[in-house]
Write a protein that holds these residues in place. Structure first.
Motif, PDB file in Angstrom:
ATOM      1  N   SER A 180      37.560  20.153  -1.514  1.00  0.00           N
ATOM      2  CA  SER A 180      38.041  18.770  -1.632  1.00  0.00           C
ATOM      3  C   SER A 180      39.545  18.702  -1.488  1.00  0.00           C
ATOM      4  N   TYR A 181      40.251  19.629  -2.115  1.00  0.00           N
ATOM      5  CA  TYR A 181      41.704  19.641  -2.026  1.00  0.00           C
ATOM      6  C   TYR A 181      42.151  19.789  -0.570  1.00  0.00           C
ATOM      7  N   SER A 228      43.004  16.281   1.692  1.00  0.00           N
ATOM      8  CA  SER A 228      44.419  16.272   2.090  1.00  0.00           C
ATOM      9  C   SER A 228      44.580  16.106   3.597  1.00  0.00           C
TER      10      SER A 228
END
Length: 163
Positions: free
Chosen positions: A45-46, A50
């Motif tokens: 997810s990070y 991003s």
């Protein structure tokens, strides 16, 4: 949402394998698999959010669900021998499609007359059509049905009747 809908399929299988692993007393493995899934999801997810926004996050979630399901499947196969029959899958799918077509057709006929009360007829009709199709396609055999209903062969208890 169009991407996340695919996660539902994997979540269904994850629940199935979760219950199987719990029944096999493999809760520790289940904990490790879910922990790995959480860790991978946070990292994915990070990175993906991003770079690609919510679309990347959705794809990452589906990939994580696939990963968890795969790990659970592998663990379950090691502990319990079972087979997934694609032939039975296609028979079940055909039964589902026939049921959907029949229920939808009858809904079109009854909805103008009965409105919301049509569900009283549609639910039993759908169950009968689906069950009948499962039997007709042999996705569900009579032996399986007897097992489900609980009619097992009589067991000799070894007692002797008094004369």
């Amino acid at each position: 949402l169009k991407i996340l809908v695919f996660a539902i399929f994997f979540q269904f299988l994850i629940m199935l394998f979760s219950f199987l692993l719990i029944a096999l007393h493999e809760q520790n493995q289940l904990l490790w698999i879910n922990g790995a899934g959480v860790l991978f999801n946070v990292i994915a997810s990070y990175v993906l959010v991003s770079n690609y926004g919510f679309l990347g996050g959705a794809v990452g979630s589906v990939v994580v669900e696939m990963m968890i399901m795969g790990l659970m499947y592998r663990t379950a196969r090691r502990k319990f021998q079972f087979a997934i029959s694609l032939q039975r899958f296609w028979r079940i799918l055909l039964s589902s499609v026939v049921m959907a077509v029949v229920v939808y057709g009858v809904l079109q006929l009854l909805a103008p007359i009965l409105k919301a009360k049509a569900v009283i007829i549609l639910v039993p009709l759908g169950a009968m059509v689906y069950g009948g199709m499962l039997l007709m396609t042999k996705a569900l055999t009579r032996e399986m049905l007897k097992e489900i209903v609980g009619k097992k062969p009589a067991v000799d208890t070894g007692t002797v009747a008094e004369e």
